[in-house]
Write an enzyme that holds these catalytic residues in place. Structure first.
Site, PDB file in Angstrom:
ATOM      1  N   THR A  43       0.853  -1.182   0.000  1.00 22.67           N
ATOM      2  CA  THR A  43       0.000   0.000   0.000  1.00 22.67           C
ATOM      3  C   THR A  43       0.890   1.234   0.000  1.00 22.67           C
ATOM      4  O   THR A  43       2.092   1.153   0.235  1.00 22.67           O
ATOM      5  CB  THR A  43      -0.899   0.061   1.250  1.00 22.67           C
ATOM      6  OG1 THR A  43      -0.067   0.292   2.406  1.00 22.67           O
ATOM      7  CG2 THR A  43      -1.665  -1.233   1.441  1.00 22.67           C
ATOM      8  N   ILE A 107       2.546  -1.169   5.173  1.00 22.42           N
ATOM      9  CA  ILE A 107       1.882   0.087   5.534  1.00 22.42           C
ATOM     10  C   ILE A 107       2.965   1.138   5.713  1.00 22.42           C
ATOM     11  O   ILE A 107       4.020   0.870   6.289  1.00 22.42           O
ATOM     12  CB  ILE A 107       1.020  -0.056   6.805  1.00 22.42           C
ATOM     13  CG1 ILE A 107       0.270   1.246   7.116  1.00 22.42           C
ATOM     14  CG2 ILE A 107       1.853  -0.511   7.997  1.00 22.42           C
ATOM     15  CD1 ILE A 107      -0.777   1.093   8.208  1.00 22.42           C
ATOM     16  N   ILE A 138       6.748  -2.404   7.533  1.00 24.84           N
ATOM     17  CA  ILE A 138       6.615  -0.961   7.654  1.00 24.84           C
ATOM     18  C   ILE A 138       7.404  -0.306   6.531  1.00 24.84           C
ATOM     19  O   ILE A 138       8.611  -0.542   6.383  1.00 24.84           O
ATOM     20  CB  ILE A 138       7.129  -0.471   9.022  1.00 24.84           C
ATOM     21  CG1 ILE A 138       6.454  -1.266  10.161  1.00 24.84           C
ATOM     22  CG2 ILE A 138       6.868   1.019   9.167  1.00 24.84           C
ATOM     23  CD1 ILE A 138       4.950  -1.227  10.172  1.00 24.84           C
ATOM     24  N   LYS A 139       6.720   0.510   5.736  1.00 30.02           N
ATOM     25  CA  LYS A 139       7.380   1.182   4.609  1.00 30.02           C
ATOM     26  C   LYS A 139       8.018   2.486   5.087  1.00 30.02           C
ATOM     27  O   LYS A 139       7.350   3.336   5.674  1.00 30.02           O
ATOM     28  CB  LYS A 139       6.379   1.478   3.494  1.00 30.02           C
ATOM     29  CG  LYS A 139       5.918   0.242   2.751  1.00 30.02           C
ATOM     30  CD  LYS A 139       4.954   0.590   1.619  1.00 30.02           C
ATOM     31  CE  LYS A 139       5.695   1.067   0.390  1.00 30.02           C
ATOM     32  NZ  LYS A 139       4.767   1.197  -0.772  1.00 30.02           N
ATOM     33  N   ILE A 140       9.300   2.619   4.796  1.00 27.11           N
ATOM     34  CA  ILE A 140      10.051   3.821   5.128  1.00 27.11           C
ATOM     35  C   ILE A 140      10.745   4.308   3.867  1.00 27.11           C
ATOM     36  O   ILE A 140      11.409   3.517   3.189  1.00 27.11           O
ATOM     37  CB  ILE A 140      11.096   3.544   6.228  1.00 27.11           C
ATOM     38  CG1 ILE A 140      10.417   3.024   7.503  1.00 27.11           C
ATOM     39  CG2 ILE A 140      11.906   4.792   6.538  1.00 27.11           C
ATOM     40  CD1 ILE A 140      11.387   2.618   8.608  1.00 27.11           C
TER      41      ILE A 140
END
Length: 359
Positions: A43, A107, A138-140
């Site tokens: 996403t 996310i 976790i998207k960074i």
């Protein structure tokens, strides 16, 4: 068996680049998973903006959040987290059967804080705890300021999807951050076999920017290079992956797989599945919009591993681009800046829309 299954045989996992409440509650996501061999979901702010501003799938939760006095930011993340939790539950069997490699749902941290290391790692921790699923990522973003947050998150045992990578040089920094984080986790006694990461290389946006510049140059030599930069860039990144992960990692550690993102063609003149067929190979992920998945299945045009031995040809493309006058360093600067700006814009549009609904 479809092209997606053939991709898996070559070593490329296919993830769906889309998520919405309607997909989940209607059974569509389960159907896509089963019928099209999808093994993960990604996403981003643009995806959630599109999902939450259409239809009435979120109405019930919005009313609950409104009654509870949630702020706009709290409401948006509460809805995002619920969708990601449900998708994680749906893909838990894939996560377990692949030893954590696939079955992942991503996310993203708030794109507005991409230049703030402290805020980025704080929100990464918060999202990891609130989603509370072993298969979340976790998207960074791979900005200068967020690179230390990537290492910090991994060091704490958080699985990370590093996003918005546009250059091989930046990718090298991402790999360094990954290795640092994994080593720190190992030294702290964390079971590093449970930590997984992907490095998301954006493909089609490279072609869009370079093609516009090639058209501006206008020579036949320049125009002959259109549609080649994005694939060559990803293939060169893969060569770096092979080199960097040939070295030994801490015992039990996983390789950080390259992930091909932005794989829907922007130019309708290009084959709809070209960022699939030309980026197939071992230990990779391709996250696709459903239209691209459908195009790949319909095309069926895989021609083997197009990554492992593509380095020399890809480098030749980049040499030719520079020879005709393309400033690749400037291209990357523009793409990195615009990448963050586009996500910030999508997120702000969503916040504005949600503020109106909460009122």
């Amino acid at each position: 068996m479809t092209t997606i299954d053939d991709l898996a045989t070559l070593g490329t996992s296919t993830w769906l680049d889309d998520l919405s409440r309607e997909r989940i509650t209607s059974g569509n996501l389960a159907e896509v998973k089963k019928e099209k061999s999808i093994v993960g979901v990604t996403t981003n702010p643009a995806i959630f903006s599109s999902a939450m501003t259409k239809g009435n799938a979120y109405d019930e939760q919005i009313e609950e959040l409104k009654v509870g006095g949630s702020s706009v930011d709290e409401a948006v993340y509460a809805m995002s987290i619920k969708d990601v939790q449900d998708a994680c539950d749906l893909f838990l069997d894939v996560y377990e059967s692949t030893g954590g490699k696939d079955g992942r749902v991503s996310i993203e941290v708030d794109p507005r804080i991409s230049a703030d290391h402290a805020a980025t790692i704080a929100q990464a921790r918060e999202l990891w705890e609130k989603v509370d699923r072993p298969n979340v990522m976790i998207k960074i973003p791979a900005t200068d300021e967020s690179l230390p947050a990537i290492a910090d998150a991994l060091a704490e045992g958080i699985s990370v999807n590093v996003t918005l990578i546009f250059s091989v040089d930046r990718y090298k920094q991402v790999i360094d951050a990954y290795k640092e984080g994994i080593q720190r986790a190992y030294d702290a006694g964390i079971d590093v076999s449970n930590i997984h990461s992907v490095a998301s290389f954006f493909v089609s946006r490279m072609d869009t920017e370079v093609d516009n510049r090639l058209d501006a140059i206008g020579t036949e030599e320049a125009k002959a290079l259109k549609g080649k930069a994005g694939i060559a860039n990803a293939q060169l990144a893969y060569q770096l992956f092979l080199k960097e992960f040939a070295a030994e990692l801490p015992t039990g550690a996983n390789k950080q797989r390259p992930l091909w993102a932005s794989t829907g063609v922007k130019n309708p003149e290009y084959p709809a599945a070209m960022y699939v067929t030309e980026l197939a190979g071992p230990e990779t992920v391709n996250t696709m919009p459903e239209n691209t998945i459908n195009a790949a299945i319909a095309d069926g045009g895989l021609h083997g591993d197009t990554l492992t031995h593509a380095g020399a040809e890809a480098q030749q493309v980049f040499d030719q681009l520079e020879q005709v006058g393309i400033d690749l360093e400037d291209v990357v600067k523009v793409l990195e800046r615009e990448g963050v700006e586009k996500f910030v814009s999508s997120w702000q549009d969503l916040l504005d829309s949600m503020e109106t609904r909460l009122k």
